[in-house]
Scaffold this motif. Sequence first.
Motif, PDB file in Angstrom:
ATOM      1  N   GLN A   1       0.810  -1.214   0.000  1.00  0.00           N
ATOM      2  CA  GLN A   1       0.000   0.000   0.000  1.00  0.00           C
ATOM      3  C   GLN A   1       0.847   1.270   0.000  1.00  0.00           C
TER       4      GLN A   1
ATOM      5  N   MET B   1       0.812  -0.464  -6.408  1.00  0.00           N
ATOM      6  CA  MET B   1       0.141  -0.397  -5.106  1.00  0.00           C
ATOM      7  C   MET B   1      -1.069  -1.335  -5.044  1.00  0.00           C
ATOM      8  N   HIS B   2      -1.296  -1.905  -3.828  1.00  0.00           N
ATOM      9  CA  HIS B   2      -2.541  -2.612  -3.546  1.00  0.00           C
ATOM     10  C   HIS B   2      -3.031  -2.139  -2.183  1.00  0.00           C
ATOM     11  N   ARG B   3      -4.146  -2.643  -1.716  1.00  0.00           N
ATOM     12  CA  ARG B   3      -4.780  -2.087  -0.520  1.00  0.00           C
ATOM     13  C   ARG B   3      -4.059  -2.435   0.766  1.00  0.00           C
ATOM     14  N   GLY B   4      -3.139  -3.421   0.724  1.00  0.00           N
ATOM     15  CA  GLY B   4      -2.401  -3.799   1.926  1.00  0.00           C
ATOM     16  C   GLY B   4      -3.093  -4.916   2.694  1.00  0.00           C
TER      17      GLY B   4
END
Length: 670
Positions: A137, A144-147
């Motif tokens: 994130q 990037m991803h939401r984590g």
Amino acid sequence: MSSTGTRPHALIFYGALAFSLFQIITAAFSPLSTTVVRAIHVGFLLFLVYQLYGARGQSLSRPSIWGSLLGGVALLFAGYHWWFEAELIYRAGEMNQADWLIGGVTLLMVFDAARRLMGWALPLICLIFVGYALGGQHLPDALMHRGYGLDQLVSQLAFSTEGIYGTPTYVSSSYIFLFILFGAFLEQAGMLKLFNDVAIGSVGHTRGGPAKVSVLSSGMMGTINGSGVANVVSTGQFTIPLMKKFGYKADFAGAVEATSSMGGQIMPPVMGAVAFIMAETINVPYVDITKAALIPAVLYFFTVFLMVHLEAGRAGLNGLPKAECPNPLAALRQRWYLLLPLVALVVMLFSGFTPLFAGMMGLALTTVLIMANGVATHLGARGLRYGFWIALGLACATFNQFGITAIFVVVAVLAVLLLVKREQDILGTVVNALYQGALHALPVGVACALVGIIIGVISLTGAATIVAGYIIQLGEHSLLLSLVLTMFTCLVLGMGIPTIPNYIITSSIAAPALLELGVPLIVSHMFVFYFGIMADLTPPVALAAFAASPIAKASGLKIGIRSLQIAIAGFIVPYMAVYSPELMLQGDAGTLATLFVVFKALLAVSLWGMGAIGFWLNPLAWWERMTMIAAAALLVFSLPMTDEVGLILSALLLGRHWLHNRRRQKLAVA
């Protein structure tokens, strides 16, 4: 018993036997669920690694106290998945404290076992993926991803079927272990000696015979062994000194053995067990995978054989004296029955039986062969084993799945007969095969468990779509550039990593992108698989080349560079298959189109070999070598006019050289 004949420590010996017997029983009778089998499979792998390797990766002659404790913990944690199987299913995704502890420690132990067994390369790559899942994130928008929290990651990687117990471990715990064990039994039965005798007797007396022996024997052993580096170490002990003795340079001798051994992984039916993983990954029948691999495998070995022949001609190397070569027909007459399990395996695979059943039957038949041969020898009835084999083969074909149970009964009867005869050596051969098979399975099994972490992270974060997006974006402008990028991705990821985990990683990341660009499904996966194999021959890491280095007494880097020259088909054929899928029997093209593509491939690899070695009928001038390589490159790509120009250029070059050689011969006679 080890391969050296010394008795290993009891904990290692009986642990390996228990591992092999567990895998045989679960494969034959399926008494446990697949999730439990995967967990116990990983538990046994960790147990044996901790008994055999120290904290710094050194081999141990006897287990340390800490190793024994860690191995015991690994088996205990594997048993947790068995004992609490129902509860784990009910609370899937919601871990309690015991789950947290067992899942987290098991993940750490898989990382540690891989580090001890194969060094830091693969664990570091997997750690990068773990870091990406935990901190993605904070990366730029493109990556990037939401984590994800640590609890989500442990649950995904240690308690689902997309982590260390994912598809790679499933294939390792079923097909791979069984076929590795099958190869170990055949080796113990004397298959290596049979292959060597047939190879020496067939080509040992021809020009460059010792190197051709290496190509044939390593290739044949590769069909049952499936491990390139292990093949280098086993057959190379004989073939490399033989090549050096007859005039081959040390680096060339090592390179021939390395390329021949790695080629075993692309040769059906076993293909280093990747065929089974590929079939599971893309949901395609196993037989279709082996059919697609057949022509490229033949081209690969044709190229290696041709390179050896051309190098022998350039250096003026002769073969072994005819009188010193064994008679291949006599060797086959004496030990033809050793081929029966391999023939039975191929027939069953291509008759619609599952690889699991075929492997189980092949293993059982080999066990019967070893034991029946011992009984027949003592009873003095030579015909006993032949008649027994025919009857048993008919029984297995007739009774189908009941054949496994029948063979287990036969094995028990033969064991009793051998015990009555006090034939400890024959029973010891079977036990040693069980022991050696378990040890041979360790590198592949641990690697499969570890790369499951990458599969789990990719599934959780969607990372594959990001990489695939870049490759597709590049491919919209140039398919060739996308292929080159994919090739380098496979070569870089494959440095220091065994072929199977390399294929699993690259097939998850790069192969879907090639599929989106219009490359047929099997061809896209074969493309990344081939370059995963080439990574073991590509400097600076080149595992197969460095395995040959101490035997050849030459630099691993030099052997790697020579290997690239010899194994050029491994680089050419995947590109040709993308532009002409008929090479892998894909697409709707007819027989004539397929034959033309095969002819073109043979011509391309031959021209490349002549240009690389600098010899055909006579030494080639530098401009002839460059022109031949250029003609070969034109034949690789099915673009407008490239085939026509390549064929015309090839005909002119080969015709000119042939006429020039005829003229020289006439002058020499005059």
